[in-house]
Design a protein around this motif. Structure first.
Motif, PDB file in Angstrom:
ATOM      1  N   LEU A  92      78.356 -20.368  48.348  1.00 38.20           N
ATOM      2  CA  LEU A  92      78.891 -19.416  46.523  1.00 38.20           C
ATOM      3  C   LEU A  92      77.686 -18.543  46.632  1.00 38.20           C
ATOM      4  CD1 LEU A  92      79.015 -22.538  44.008  1.00 38.20           C
ATOM      5  CD2 LEU A  92      81.192 -21.589  46.121  1.00 38.20           C
ATOM      6  N   THR A  93      78.462 -17.944  47.166  1.00 34.17           N
ATOM      7  CA  THR A  93      77.563 -16.350  46.767  1.00 34.17           C
ATOM      8  C   THR A  93      78.363 -15.567  46.045  1.00 34.17           C
ATOM      9  OG1 THR A  93      78.717 -15.057  48.742  1.00 34.17           O
ATOM     10  CG2 THR A  93      76.633 -16.546  49.275  1.00 34.17           C
ATOM     11  N   ASN A  94      77.190 -14.664  45.311  1.00 33.80           N
ATOM     12  CA  ASN A  94      77.450 -13.466  44.761  1.00 33.80           C
ATOM     13  C   ASN A  94      78.866 -13.667  43.681  1.00 33.80           C
ATOM     14  OD1 ASN A  94      75.399 -12.348  46.018  1.00 33.80           O
ATOM     15  ND2 ASN A  94      77.428 -11.732  47.466  1.00 33.80           N
ATOM     16  N   PHE A  95      77.730 -14.699  42.187  1.00 37.29           N
ATOM     17  CA  PHE A  95      79.621 -14.196  41.546  1.00 37.29           C
ATOM     18  C   PHE A  95      78.756 -13.839  40.034  1.00 37.29           C
ATOM     19  CE2 PHE A  95      80.052 -18.007  43.834  1.00 37.29           C
ATOM     20  CZ  PHE A  95      82.535 -17.749  44.076  1.00 37.29           C
ATOM     21  N   THR A  96      79.494 -12.812  39.636  1.00 34.41           N
ATOM     22  CA  THR A  96      78.922 -12.516  38.255  1.00 34.41           C
ATOM     23  C   THR A  96      79.798 -12.863  37.431  1.00 34.41           C
ATOM     24  OG1 THR A  96      80.709 -10.399  38.533  1.00 34.41           O
ATOM     25  CG2 THR A  96      78.478  -9.861  39.552  1.00 34.41           C
ATOM     26  N   LYS A  97      79.330 -13.310  35.563  1.00 34.72           N
ATOM     27  CA  LYS A  97      79.821 -14.337  34.780  1.00 34.72           C
ATOM     28  C   LYS A  97      80.322 -12.929  33.951  1.00 34.72           C
ATOM     29  CE  LYS A  97      78.372 -16.682  30.910  1.00 34.72           C
ATOM     30  NZ  LYS A  97      77.271 -17.550  30.023  1.00 34.72           N
ATOM     31  N   ASN A  98      81.390 -13.302  33.376  1.00 33.19           N
ATOM     32  CA  ASN A  98      82.744 -13.312  32.518  1.00 33.19           C
ATOM     33  C   ASN A  98      82.832 -14.224  31.982  1.00 33.19           C
ATOM     34  OD1 ASN A  98      84.734 -11.173  31.111  1.00 33.19           O
ATOM     35  ND2 ASN A  98      85.457 -10.417  32.902  1.00 33.19           N
ATOM     36  N   GLY A  99      82.365 -14.391  30.202  1.00 31.57           N
ATOM     37  CA  GLY A  99      82.504 -15.089  29.662  1.00 31.57           C
ATOM     38  C   GLY A  99      82.705 -16.371  30.404  1.00 31.57           C
ATOM     39  N   ASP A 100      83.566 -17.567  30.481  1.00 32.71           N
ATOM     40  CA  ASP A 100      83.487 -18.938  31.096  1.00 32.71           C
ATOM     41  C   ASP A 100      83.929 -18.994  32.532  1.00 32.71           C
ATOM     42  OD1 ASP A 100      82.484 -20.046  29.143  1.00 32.71           O
ATOM     43  OD2 ASP A 100      84.293 -20.775  28.162  1.00 32.71           O
ATOM     44  N   THR A 101      83.814 -17.082  33.113  1.00 35.30           N
ATOM     45  CA  THR A 101      84.454 -17.668  33.917  1.00 35.30           C
ATOM     46  C   THR A 101      83.803 -16.683  35.087  1.00 35.30           C
ATOM     47  OG1 THR A 101      87.448 -17.102  33.800  1.00 35.30           O
ATOM     48  CG2 THR A 101      87.037 -16.190  35.956  1.00 35.30           C
ATOM     49  N   TYR A 102      83.373 -17.096  36.013  1.00 33.29           N
ATOM     50  CA  TYR A 102      82.412 -15.854  36.631  1.00 33.29           C
ATOM     51  C   TYR A 102      83.282 -15.707  38.242  1.00 33.29           C
ATOM     52  CZ  TYR A 102      79.003 -18.865  34.268  1.00 33.29           C
ATOM     53  OH  TYR A 102      78.098 -19.470  33.099  1.00 33.29           O
ATOM     54  N   GLN A 103      83.125 -14.356  38.965  1.00 30.93           N
ATOM     55  CA  GLN A 103      84.023 -14.257  39.687  1.00 30.93           C
ATOM     56  C   GLN A 103      83.715 -12.573  40.557  1.00 30.93           C
ATOM     57  OE1 GLN A 103      86.084 -12.381  35.730  1.00 30.93           O
ATOM     58  NE2 GLN A 103      84.354  -9.989  36.767  1.00 30.93           N
ATOM     59  N   ASP A 104      84.164 -12.169  41.211  1.00 32.61           N
ATOM     60  CA  ASP A 104      83.620 -11.622  42.756  1.00 32.61           C
ATOM     61  C   ASP A 104      82.962 -11.593  43.181  1.00 32.61           C
ATOM     62  OD1 ASP A 104      85.807  -9.715  41.030  1.00 32.61           O
ATOM     63  OD2 ASP A 104      84.099  -9.174  40.421  1.00 32.61           O
ATOM     64  N   LYS A 119      86.577 -17.357  42.384  1.00 29.25           N
ATOM     65  CA  LYS A 119      86.177 -17.354  41.077  1.00 29.25           C
ATOM     66  C   LYS A 119      85.928 -18.920  40.682  1.00 29.25           C
ATOM     67  CE  LYS A 119      90.128 -17.211  39.109  1.00 29.25           C
ATOM     68  NZ  LYS A 119      91.664 -16.448  37.904  1.00 29.25           N
ATOM     69  N   MET A 120      85.246 -18.785  39.330  1.00 28.59           N
ATOM     70  CA  MET A 120      84.884 -20.386  39.265  1.00 28.59           C
ATOM     71  C   MET A 120      85.055 -20.314  37.810  1.00 28.59           C
ATOM     72  SD  MET A 120      82.252 -20.854  41.015  1.00 28.59           S
ATOM     73  CE  MET A 120      80.657 -19.815  40.997  1.00 28.59           C
ATOM     74  N   THR A 121      86.158 -21.433  37.209  1.00 29.40           N
ATOM     75  CA  THR A 121      85.987 -20.943  35.476  1.00 29.40           C
ATOM     76  C   THR A 121      85.343 -22.720  34.947  1.00 29.40           C
ATOM     77  OG1 THR A 121      88.029 -19.909  36.271  1.00 29.40           O
ATOM     78  CG2 THR A 121      87.739 -21.208  33.834  1.00 29.40           C
ATOM     79  N   LEU A 122      84.862 -22.881  34.117  1.00 29.99           N
ATOM     80  CA  LEU A 122      84.659 -23.611  33.412  1.00 29.99           C
ATOM     81  C   LEU A 122      85.230 -24.377  32.572  1.00 29.99           C
ATOM     82  CD1 LEU A 122      81.225 -22.827  32.281  1.00 29.99           C
ATOM     83  CD2 LEU A 122      81.431 -24.512  33.626  1.00 29.99           C
ATOM     84  N   LYS A 123      85.343 -25.581  32.547  1.00 28.81           N
ATOM     85  CA  LYS A 123      86.466 -26.256  31.744  1.00 28.81           C
ATOM     86  C   LYS A 123      85.382 -27.597  31.193  1.00 28.81           C
ATOM     87  CE  LYS A 123      89.954 -24.392  33.455  1.00 28.81           C
ATOM     88  NZ  LYS A 123      91.404 -23.049  32.918  1.00 28.81           N
ATOM     89  N   GLY A 124      85.372 -26.971  29.400  1.00 26.10           N
ATOM     90  CA  GLY A 124      83.701 -27.516  28.891  1.00 26.10           C
ATOM     91  C   GLY A 124      82.624 -27.859  29.978  1.00 26.10           C
ATOM     92  N   LYS A 125      81.915 -28.817  28.908  1.00 28.19           N
ATOM     93  CA  LYS A 125      81.015 -28.982  29.977  1.00 28.19           C
ATOM     94  C   LYS A 125      80.792 -29.717  31.248  1.00 28.19           C
ATOM     95  CE  LYS A 125      78.893 -32.500  27.565  1.00 28.19           C
ATOM     96  NZ  LYS A 125      77.244 -33.029  26.805  1.00 28.19           N
ATOM     97  N   ASP A 126      81.517 -30.423  31.812  1.00 24.37           N
ATOM     98  CA  ASP A 126      81.108 -31.280  32.497  1.00 24.37           C
ATOM     99  C   ASP A 126      82.196 -31.043  33.519  1.00 24.37           C
ATOM    100  OD1 ASP A 126      79.475 -32.411  31.772  1.00 24.37           O
ATOM    101  OD2 ASP A 126      80.739 -33.914  30.424  1.00 24.37           O
TER     102      ASP A 126
END
Length: 149
Positions: A92-104, A119-126
């Motif tokens: 996984l490389t070079n993600f930027t945070k935007n709220g609960d989403t990590y993108q780009d 892109k990665m999106t948190l769905k709760g803490k786990d």
């Protein structure tokens, strides 16, 4: 008189050191809380474990454990990299945070040797949804990773 001064100085230094340690510990705890993606995750098949971390203001992830620790990066399009082990790769490389989403960012799939936009999106803490795609996000696949200790 100098013995008392020395003892007083030593006591003060201990208090200052403990206070500094407490401040740093508090800072570390809050830094972790503000970046809930940081930590260890497992993919759905259980074949791999990924550690996500922050370098500067970007997020990265390393494949720190796989079932077959000796497996090589045989599908890599760069022939000079095909002999390296998959375990330990930064996938996984070079993600930027935007709220609960990590993108780009990008994700490297060692099974295919391909690199995808991601892109990665948190769905709760786990739970963490990982969406790899080519071009637009609609043309991709999502899998959900689970947090592990």
């Amino acid at each position: 008189m100098s013995i008392k001064f020395s003892q007083l100085t030593h006591t003060r230094m201990k208090k200052i050191a403990l206070t500094c340690f407490a401040v740093l510990l508090t800072f570390f705890v809050f830094a972790q809380a503000s970046d809930p993606i940081i930590g260890k995750w497992q993919n759905p098949s259980g074949e791999g474990k990924i550690e996500i971390y922050k370098k500067g203001n970007k997020y990265f992830g390393k494949l720190y454990w796989i079932k077959d620790a000796n497996k090589k990066d045989e599908k890599n399009p760069d022939a000079s990299l095909r002999g390296r082990k998959i375990q330990g790769l930064e996938i996984l490389t070079n993600f930027t945070k935007n709220g609960d989403t990590y993108q780009d960012g990008q994700i490297y799939d060692p099974k295919s040797g391909k690199t995808y936009s991601c892109k990665m999106t948190l769905k709760g803490k786990d739970k963490l949804d990982i969406r790899g795609y080519m071009g637009v996000s609609l043309l991709g696949r999502t899998e959900t990773w689970k947090r592990i200790e």
